[in-house]
Design an enzyme around this catalytic site. Sequence first.
Site, PDB file in Angstrom:
ATOM      1  N   LYS A 278       0.760  -1.095   0.061  1.00 55.12           N
ATOM      2  CA  LYS A 278       0.029  -0.062  -0.097  1.00 55.12           C
ATOM      3  C   LYS A 278       0.864   1.158   0.030  1.00 55.12           C
ATOM      4  O   LYS A 278       2.099   1.205   0.355  1.00 55.12           O
ATOM      5  CB  LYS A 278      -0.944  -0.056   0.978  1.00 55.12           C
ATOM      6  CG  LYS A 278      -2.129  -0.959   1.083  1.00 55.12           C
ATOM      7  CD  LYS A 278      -3.313  -1.143   1.948  1.00 55.12           C
ATOM      8  CE  LYS A 278      -4.236  -1.977   1.468  1.00 55.12           C
ATOM      9  NZ  LYS A 278      -5.605  -2.183   2.390  1.00 55.12           N
ATOM     10  N   ARG A 313      -3.259 -10.241   4.619  1.00 51.93           N
ATOM     11  CA  ARG A 313      -3.776 -10.325   3.169  1.00 51.93           C
ATOM     12  C   ARG A 313      -2.553  -9.680   2.278  1.00 51.93           C
ATOM     13  O   ARG A 313      -2.207  -8.562   2.522  1.00 51.93           O
ATOM     14  CB  ARG A 313      -5.093  -9.411   2.939  1.00 51.93           C
ATOM     15  CG  ARG A 313      -5.698  -9.374   1.550  1.00 51.93           C
ATOM     16  CD  ARG A 313      -6.799  -8.182   1.540  1.00 51.93           C
ATOM     17  NE  ARG A 313      -7.300  -8.322   0.318  1.00 51.93           N
ATOM     18  CZ  ARG A 313      -6.786  -7.320  -0.729  1.00 51.93           C
ATOM     19  NH1 ARG A 313      -5.733  -6.608  -0.210  1.00 51.93           N
ATOM     20  NH2 ARG A 313      -7.351  -7.306  -1.868  1.00 51.93           N
TER      21      ARG A 313
HETATM   22  C1  7PM Z   1      -5.805   1.277  -1.154  1.00 46.82           C
HETATM   23  C2  7PM Z   1      -4.825   0.752  -1.568  1.00 46.82           C
HETATM   24  C3  7PM Z   1      -7.187   0.910  -0.981  1.00 46.82           C
HETATM   25  C4  7PM Z   1      -4.753  -0.738  -1.739  1.00 46.82           C
HETATM   26  C5  7PM Z   1      -7.199  -0.568  -1.377  1.00 46.82           C
HETATM   27  C6  7PM Z   1      -6.087  -1.233  -1.515  1.00 46.82           C
HETATM   28  C7  7PM Z   1      -7.995  -4.553   1.632  1.00 46.82           C
HETATM   29  C8  7PM Z   1      -9.334  -5.374   1.163  1.00 46.82           C
HETATM   30  C9  7PM Z   1      -8.199  -4.018  -0.402  1.00 46.82           C
HETATM   31  C10 7PM Z   1      -8.000  -4.599   2.847  1.00 46.82           C
HETATM   32  C11 7PM Z   1      -9.725  -6.305   3.208  1.00 46.82           C
HETATM   33  C12 7PM Z   1      -5.484  -3.443  -2.661  1.00 46.82           C
HETATM   34  C13 7PM Z   1      -6.369  -2.939  -1.647  1.00 46.82           C
HETATM   35  N1  7PM Z   1      -7.506  -3.857   0.550  1.00 46.82           N
HETATM   36  N2  7PM Z   1      -9.962  -6.208   1.898  1.00 46.82           N
HETATM   37  N3  7PM Z   1      -9.310  -5.082  -0.229  1.00 46.82           N
HETATM   38  N4  7PM Z   1      -8.580  -5.310   3.606  1.00 46.82           N
HETATM   39  N5  7PM Z   1     -10.325  -7.144   3.919  1.00 46.82           N
HETATM   40  O1  7PM Z   1      -4.556  -4.350  -2.116  1.00 46.82           O
HETATM   41  O2  7PM Z   1      -6.769  -4.051   3.586  1.00 46.82           O
HETATM   42  O3  7PM Z   1      -5.259  -2.991  -3.861  1.00 46.82           O
HETATM   43  S1  7PM Z   1      -8.001  -3.309  -2.149  1.00 46.82           S
END
Ligand code: 7PM
Length: 337
Positions: A278, A313
Amino acid sequence: MSSARYRPIVETDPLRPDDALPLAGGRLWFREVAVHERGLPPRRIRAHDLSEAARSRLSAPRAPICGLALDRPLIMGIVNVTPDSFSDGGRFAARDAAVARAEALVAAGADILDIGGESTRPGSDPVPEDEELARVIPVIEAVKGLGVAISVDTRKAAVARAALDAGACIFNDVSALGHDPASLAVAADAPAICLMHAQGDPKTMQLAPHYDDVLLDVTDYLAERVAAAEAAGIARERILVDPGIGFGKTIEHNLALIRALAILHDLGCPILFGASRKRFIGSLGQAPDPMTRLPGSLAVALEALRQGAQVIRVHDVAETRQAVALWSALVMPEPGG
Ligand code: 7PM
């Protein structure tokens, strides 16, 4: 009015005192908690001075999720099914690439695959329901025979419903069942759900994130979402909670949440933690290219484990598996080992 929240001060030392309590029924332990109350500085108290209910919430074993025991860290591998720069065959190429990636992540040791068809990165545009279905469901159909638990990363009830029917067992909703009014009903049929905190939606969430008290705001929000799920007939044993790193948080908010991640054990649910690659890792680690953020991703993943997060994750499963193996050998030696 939110009550005080108790953050276990997590210890890993093998020399565990007799009056220590097991953290979430696992190998980590605690004897003190930090009391977090709005408007007051946190203070330490002995865990034995807590009510029996609070002590039990923090120390009781968590029920297995999708048949997976939570007595060891679980690795959730990320499978994004979003058409890349492929030609007009984008959808089929995206599916084949996603299936190949899923197979590679399983071979690398993933316990769970998190399959998502809508990028929720900051500034991303929503994906229409039929497009998200067309991306995600064929991949779930193709990977359900790989013998690992499947999670669907979606905010849409119809996508979650179809994914569960196709063999997914975790409804992973970054909007904590808030985006789609039909999601609570679908979640009631899911073997497991993950409720994640986000402030705002992907389009706007990083414009000006603001909290009164980020730890209590996130924890109280998740407590409210857990209560809403329970009111819809979803047993707490089927709920994972997640701080939503990167979802409407500044770098400081992300760091504060990771530093005090163990506060989420106060909800009595297993913690899912997702920080892999991230943006804050890029900022603090001088790594503008997400593909170069593995060291920082491993660093924060191990800190989450040290605070008792049960599921992490990640994109890089093989590397994370190795890091977790060494951490586990140090912190959770096999009995008699
Ligand atoms: C910003 C950067 C926002 C990356 C989202 C992302 C999560 C998820 C995602 C999390 C759970 C990415 C993510 N992140 N589900 N889905 N927890 N439960 O990895 O942190 O692209 S999207």
